[in-house]
Design an enzyme around this catalytic site. Structure first.
Site, PDB file in Angstrom:
ATOM      1  N   GLY A  12       0.909  -1.367  -0.028  1.00 41.13           N
ATOM      2  CA  GLY A  12       0.177  -0.034  -0.035  1.00 41.13           C
ATOM      3  C   GLY A  12       0.792   1.494   0.028  1.00 41.13           C
ATOM      4  N   MET A  86      -4.235  -7.184  -6.677  1.00 38.29           N
ATOM      5  CA  MET A  86      -3.675  -8.126  -7.759  1.00 38.29           C
ATOM      6  C   MET A  86      -4.815  -9.159  -7.967  1.00 38.29           C
ATOM      7  SD  MET A  86      -0.896  -6.651  -7.799  1.00 38.29           S
ATOM      8  CE  MET A  86       0.635  -7.804  -8.538  1.00 38.29           C
ATOM      9  N   HIS A 105       0.110   0.527 -13.135  1.00 38.43           N
ATOM     10  CA  HIS A 105       0.806  -0.364 -13.854  1.00 38.43           C
ATOM     11  C   HIS A 105       2.324  -0.251 -13.958  1.00 38.43           C
ATOM     12  CE1 HIS A 105       1.113  -4.627 -15.634  1.00 38.43           C
ATOM     13  NE2 HIS A 105       2.131  -3.777 -16.705  1.00 38.43           N
TER      14      HIS A 105
END
Ligand code: GAR
Length: 210
Positions: A12, A86, A105
């Site tokens: 995170g 994910m 990404h």
């Protein structure tokens, strides 16, 4: 004010960058599919509501996504941010949030969709690498790119150093792109076009680190 939910699976650090950026939107909730994700601690420390929705507890992708969808509705969310989330999302979930969901990404899309991007860049011997903020569509890592951070791959870079360097770039470009969405600088039109400052955005705005 735009109400934001952030979906996470891991550390995170991008969530932290978004929290620290004091966006003009409000992060009202964080959803993790992993109970042990450190991102949940970051959210709690910032006083943000959290929800753990473990994908393993659902028989299929659709039923897991339906629970997430309901949580987002309960929070009355306007914008969904994937930050190291994910899981591949079902087509129906993506369609429900089309134009309202973005992802970051770790590659210069359309290059290196999918996993292990840093190692693949090293294997190919690319000179440039980077990260991309893009809208999420049903095709994996293929939605309209908004911004990119670009760096030069060094002779001594490894998968680990590239991952660290890309994270630094991500923490710059993700809050910037989100702020542009929150304040209307970037707009996703009903016809699917994306506008930046009122002009159609044909290619991502690039931040180069050299
Ligand atoms: C980030 O590097 C992000 O680009 C990547 O996961 C990392 C999460 O880091 N996302 C993907 O690979 C999605 N396909 P974080 O948990 O520290 O923010």
């Amino acid at each position: 004010m735009i109400k934001i939910a952030v979906l996470v699976s891991g550390s995170g650090s991008n969530l932290q960058a978004l929290i620290d950026a004091n966006l003009s939107g409000k992060i009202v909730g964080v959803i993790s599919n992993k109970p042990e994700a450190y991102a949940l601690k970051r959210a709690k420390q910032a006083g943000i509501a959290t929800a753990i929705i473990e994908h393993k507890k659902y028989p299929n992708r659709e039923s897991f996504d339906a629970v997430m969808h309901q949580q987002l509705l309960d929070w009355d969310i306007d914008l969904v941010i994937l930050a190291g989330f994910m899981r591949i999302l079902s087509a129906s979930f993506v369609q429900s949030w089309q134009g309202k969901m973005v992802n970051i990404h770790p590659s210069l899309l359309p290059n290196y969709k999918g996993m292990h991007t840093h190692q693949r860049v090293l294997n190919t011997g690319d000179v440039l690498h980077g990260c991309t903020v893009h809208y999420v569509t049903t095709e994996l890592d293929a939605g309209q790119a908004l911004t990119q951070g670009v760096l030069k791959v060094g002779l001594h870079d490894t998968e680990e150093t590239l991952s660290n360097r890309i994270h630094v770039l991500e923490h710059l470009i993700y809050p910037q792109a989100i702020e542009w969405i929150c304040n209307g600088t970037i707009q996703h039109l009903d016809n699917g076009d994306v506008h930046y400052k009122g002009q159609k955005l044909d290619k991502p705005i690039q931040f180069c680190q050299f």
